[in-house]
Design an enzyme around this catalytic site. Structure first.
Site, short mmCIF file in Angstrom:
data_model
loop_
_atom_site.label_atom_id
_atom_site.label_comp_id
_atom_site.label_asym_id
_atom_site.label_seq_id
_atom_site.Cartn_x
_atom_site.Cartn_y
_atom_site.Cartn_z
CB SER A 150 -0.84 -0.01 1.28
OG SER A 150 -1.30 1.29 1.58
CE1 TYR A 163 -4.36 -1.97 5.09
CE2 TYR A 163 -3.17 0.04 4.54
CZ TYR A 163 -3.87 -1.09 4.14
OH TYR A 163 -4.07 -1.33 2.79
P1 NDP Z 1 -11.37 -6.37 0.52
O1 NDP Z 1 -11.80 -6.17 1.93
O2 NDP Z 1 -12.28 -5.93 -0.57
O3 NDP Z 1 -11.00 -7.93 0.29
C1 NDP Z 1 -10.17 -8.60 1.18
C2 NDP Z 1 -10.06 -10.06 0.79
O4 NDP Z 1 -9.20 -10.74 1.72
C3 NDP Z 1 -11.39 -10.79 0.82
O5 NDP Z 1 -11.42 -11.76 -0.21
C4 NDP Z 1 -11.37 -11.48 2.19
O6 NDP Z 1 -12.24 -12.60 2.22
C5 NDP Z 1 -9.88 -11.86 2.28
N1 NDP Z 1 -9.38 -12.11 3.63
C6 NDP Z 1 -9.39 -11.27 4.70
N2 NDP Z 1 -8.84 -11.87 5.78
C7 NDP Z 1 -8.48 -13.13 5.37
C8 NDP Z 1 -7.87 -14.24 6.02
N3 NDP Z 1 -7.53 -14.19 7.32
N4 NDP Z 1 -7.64 -15.36 5.31
C9 NDP Z 1 -7.99 -15.44 4.00
N5 NDP Z 1 -8.56 -14.43 3.33
C10 NDP Z 1 -8.81 -13.29 4.02
O7 NDP Z 1 -9.94 -5.66 0.40
P2 NDP Z 1 -9.21 -4.92 -0.85
O8 NDP Z 1 -9.47 -5.66 -2.10
O9 NDP Z 1 -9.53 -3.47 -0.77
O10 NDP Z 1 -7.68 -5.07 -0.42
C11 NDP Z 1 -6.89 -6.16 -0.85
C12 NDP Z 1 -5.44 -5.87 -0.49
O11 NDP Z 1 -5.03 -4.65 -1.09
C13 NDP Z 1 -5.18 -5.71 1.01
O12 NDP Z 1 -3.93 -6.25 1.34
C14 NDP Z 1 -5.16 -4.20 1.19
O13 NDP Z 1 -4.41 -3.80 2.30
C15 NDP Z 1 -4.50 -3.77 -0.12
N6 NDP Z 1 -4.76 -2.39 -0.48
C16 NDP Z 1 -6.05 -1.92 -0.68
C17 NDP Z 1 -6.25 -0.60 -1.04
C18 NDP Z 1 -7.60 -0.04 -1.30
O14 NDP Z 1 -7.68 1.18 -1.52
N7 NDP Z 1 -8.64 -0.83 -1.33
C19 NDP Z 1 -5.13 0.32 -1.20
C20 NDP Z 1 -3.83 -0.28 -0.94
C21 NDP Z 1 -3.69 -1.59 -0.61
P3 NDP Z 1 -12.88 -13.17 3.61
O15 NDP Z 1 -13.25 -11.97 4.44
O16 NDP Z 1 -14.03 -14.01 3.19
O17 NDP Z 1 -11.80 -13.97 4.24
#
Ligand code: NDP
Length: 259
Positions: A150, A163
Site C-alpha cells: 500500500s 495497517y
Molecule cells: P477487501 O476487503 O475488498 O477484500 C479482502 C479479501 O481478503 C477478501 O477476499 C477477504 O475474504 C480476504 N481475507 C481477509 N482476511 C483473510 C484471512 N484471514 N484469510 C484469508 N482471506 C482473508 O480488500 P481490498 O481488495 O480493498 O484489499 C486487498 C489488499 O489490497 C489488502 O492487502 C489491502 O491492504 C491492499 N490495499 C487496498 C487498497 C484499497 O484502496 N482498497 C489500497 C492499498 C492496498 P474473507 O473476508 O471471506 O476472508
C-alpha cells in the site's frame, strides 16, 4: 524459446491469489487468468468464494479455476492449503499475497487484539503462505511471489497505525524473501496500490471531505480502479520480470511522489 506467445504469457502456470473472493485480489486473479494462468481463489467466506468461482468458470472453464478456502493467518491451514493445491491442481508457479484488513481507530484507543489481528492478516500471513510456497518453488528453481502492500508502506496517516506498521513490514519482508530466495530462481516483489475504490474503502469514497482530499492529493486526480493493478501484476508474475527482485512498484496515480 518457450513456445509461449509473449514474455507476459502465463499459459500453463498455476497462481494462488489470497483474498480473491472480492476486491483487488479478485481482479488480479481474473487478470492472471486472462493472461493464461490457472487460478486458485482464496478467502474465508465459502459462499463468497463459490460465487466468485462460478463467475470465473463462465469465462475460463472449470479446468482453470480452483478454490482453496483457508485462513491465511493459520500456520497449519497455510501448510495444508498449499500442499493441497500442489497435489490437486499442480505445481504452484505464482503466489499473490493479497489478503488484508483495515482497522481505523486512534492509537491511544487501539485494542492490542486489533493490533494483532491486522498484523497477522497483513504481514504474518505473507510469511506463512510465502514460506509454504517457497518450500515447493525452491527445488524447482522458479517461482513468483507478489506481495500487495500500500502507499502506507511509506506514508503515514492518523488512525491506522497497525495497517501502516504491517505494510511497512511487508515491504521489508519482500526484501528479506529476496535476500534468501532469489538465488534459487524466485522473484519476490511488491505492488503498492494507492487509494483504490473497493469494499474496504467504500466508506471513504462516500465521505465527501475525504473524497475531495483524495482527488486533490492524487496527481492523476482520481481513485484507482482494481483493474489498474492487473498490468503490473501480470508483469511481475511473468518471465518479463525475471531480473526484477525485491522491488516495490507504487500504483498510486503519483500520490507518493508529491507533497
Ligand atoms: P477487501 O476487503 O475488498 O477484500 C479482502 C479479501 O481478503 C477478501 O477476499 C477477504 O475474504 C480476504 N481475507 C481477509 N482476511 C483473510 C484471512 N484471514 N484469510 C484469508 N482471506 C482473508 O480488500 P481490498 O481488495 O480493498 O484489499 C486487498 C489488499 O489490497 C489488502 O492487502 C489491502 O491492504 C491492499 N490495499 C487496498 C487498497 C484499497 O484502496 N482498497 C489500497 C492499498 C492496498 P474473507 O473476508 O471471506 O476472508
Amino acid at each position: 524459446m518457450s513456445g509461449r506467445s509473449t514474455a507476459f504469457d502465463l499459459t500453463g502456470d498455476v497462481a494462488l491469489v489470497t483474498g480473491s473472493s472480492r476486491g483487488i485480489g479478485k481482479t488480479i486473479a481474473f487478470g492472471l487468468a486472462e493472461a493464461g494462468a490457472s487460478v486458485v481463489l482464496n478467502g474465508r467466506n465459502e459462499d463468497a468464494l463459490e460465487q466468485t468461482r462460478v463467475e470465473f468458470e463462465d469465462h475460463f472453464g472449470s479446468d482453470r479455476v480452483h478454490v482453496a478456502g483457508f485462513d491465511v493467518t493459520s500456520p497449519d491451514a497455510a501448510a495444508a492449503g498449499v500442499a493441497n493445491i500442489e497435489r490437486t491442481v499442480g505445481p504452484l508457479d505464482i503466489l499473490v499475497n493479497n489478503a488484508g484488513v483495515q482497522h481505523r481507530v486512534p492509537m491511544l484507543e487501539l485494542d492490542p487484539a486489533d493490533w494483532d489481528r491486522v498484523l497477522s492478516t497483513n504481514l504474518t500471513s505473507a510469511f506463512l503462505v510465502g514460506r509454504e510456497a517457497a518450500r515447493q518453488m525452491i527445488p524447482r528453481g522458479r517461482g513468483k511471489i507478489i506481495n500487495i502492500l500500500s502507499v502506507q508502506a511509506d506514508l503515514a496517516r492518523p488512525t491506522i497505525a497497525p495497517y501502516i506498521a504491517s505494510k511497512g513490514g511487508l515491504r521489508n519482508l519482500t526484501r528479506a524473501m529476496t535476500a534468501e530466495w532469489a538465488a534459487h530462481g524466485l522473484q519476490i516483489n511488491g505492488l503498492a496500490p494507492g487509494y483504490i475504490h473497493t469494499e474496504m474503502t467504500q466508506n471513504l469514497v462516500d465521505d465527501e471531505q475525504f473524497n475531495s482530499w483524495i482527488l486533490g492529493r492524487t496527481p492523476a486526480a482520481r481513485w484507482g480502479k482494481t483493474e489498474d493493478l492487473v498490468g503490473p501484476a501480470v508483469w511481475l508474475a511473468s518471465r518479463a520480470s525475471d531480473f526484477v527482485n525485491g522491488q516495490t512498484i507504487f500504483i498510486d496515480g503519483g500520490m507518493s511522489v508529491v507533497v
